[in-house]
Design a protein around this motif. Sequence first.
Motif, PDB file in Angstrom:
ATOM      1  N   LEU A  99       0.952  -1.400   0.078  1.00 26.31           N
ATOM      2  CA  LEU A  99      -0.091  -0.076  -0.157  1.00 26.31           C
ATOM      3  C   LEU A  99       0.615   1.369  -0.137  1.00 26.31           C
ATOM      4  N   LYS A 100       2.113   1.501   0.284  1.00 27.84           N
ATOM      5  CA  LYS A 100       3.018   2.147   1.051  1.00 27.84           C
ATOM      6  C   LYS A 100       3.450   2.593  -0.290  1.00 27.84           C
ATOM      7  N   ASP A 101       3.850   1.625  -0.794  1.00 21.57           N
ATOM      8  CA  ASP A 101       4.472   1.750  -2.299  1.00 21.57           C
ATOM      9  C   ASP A 101       3.649   2.658  -3.081  1.00 21.57           C
ATOM     10  N   GLN A 104       2.766   5.821  -2.754  1.00 24.00           N
ATOM     11  CA  GLN A 104       3.767   6.586  -2.867  1.00 24.00           C
ATOM     12  C   GLN A 104       3.885   6.639  -4.582  1.00 24.00           C
ATOM     13  N   THR A 105       3.727   6.072  -5.711  1.00 25.28           N
ATOM     14  CA  THR A 105       3.929   5.774  -6.823  1.00 25.28           C
ATOM     15  C   THR A 105       2.299   6.752  -7.650  1.00 25.28           C
ATOM     16  N   LYS A 111       1.723  13.820  -8.808  1.00 26.87           N
ATOM     17  CA  LYS A 111       2.974  15.222  -8.382  1.00 26.87           C
ATOM     18  C   LYS A 111       3.790  16.067  -9.928  1.00 26.87           C
ATOM     19  N   SER A 112       3.607  14.588 -10.957  1.00 23.01           N
ATOM     20  CA  SER A 112       4.380  14.559 -12.103  1.00 23.01           C
ATOM     21  C   SER A 112       3.916  14.968 -12.751  1.00 23.01           C
ATOM     22  N   ASN A 113       1.741  15.225 -12.547  1.00 24.88           N
ATOM     23  CA  ASN A 113       0.521  15.366 -13.606  1.00 24.88           C
ATOM     24  C   ASN A 113       0.288  17.216 -13.706  1.00 24.88           C
ATOM     25  N   ALA A 114       0.557  17.547 -12.049  1.00 31.64           N
ATOM     26  CA  ALA A 114       0.682  19.074 -11.683  1.00 31.64           C
ATOM     27  C   ALA A 114       1.782  19.433 -12.218  1.00 31.64           C
TER      28      ALA A 114
END
Length: 128
Positions: A99-101, A104-105, A111-114
């Motif tokens: 779930l953490k991975d 994070q993904t 973040k990349s899309n923003a």
Amino acid sequence: MKDQTRVIAALLIGAAAGAALGLLLAPEKGEKTRDDIAGYINDLVDAAKEKAQTASSGIKDYGSDVYDKARSRFAGVADKVSDYKDTAVETAKAKANDLKDKAQTKFEEAKSNAKNGANDLNHSVQNS
């Protein structure tokens, strides 16, 4: 246990009856008869003690066997519970890491899309 008690009681009753008949039918002198009766009663007492010791030993052995079996079963159950606990903890850790991975993904993608959206907006404002 009840059968042994009955046997001992019957033995003692028979001894008393035998002693009474022995006194009534004895052709010997009183002192000799008393010695014979005392020896007979001592033999009966010894036999009763031996039976009591045998019964006590049997009960003790049975109790030990039951205790050992219960202890063995409890140890087996405790080991299984410990194994199940370890498996559950490992499974929970693996799921938490997955779930953490995934989070994070997804965060990195958002973040990349923003950032891409902000760059596109910045380019379109500068080109206008």
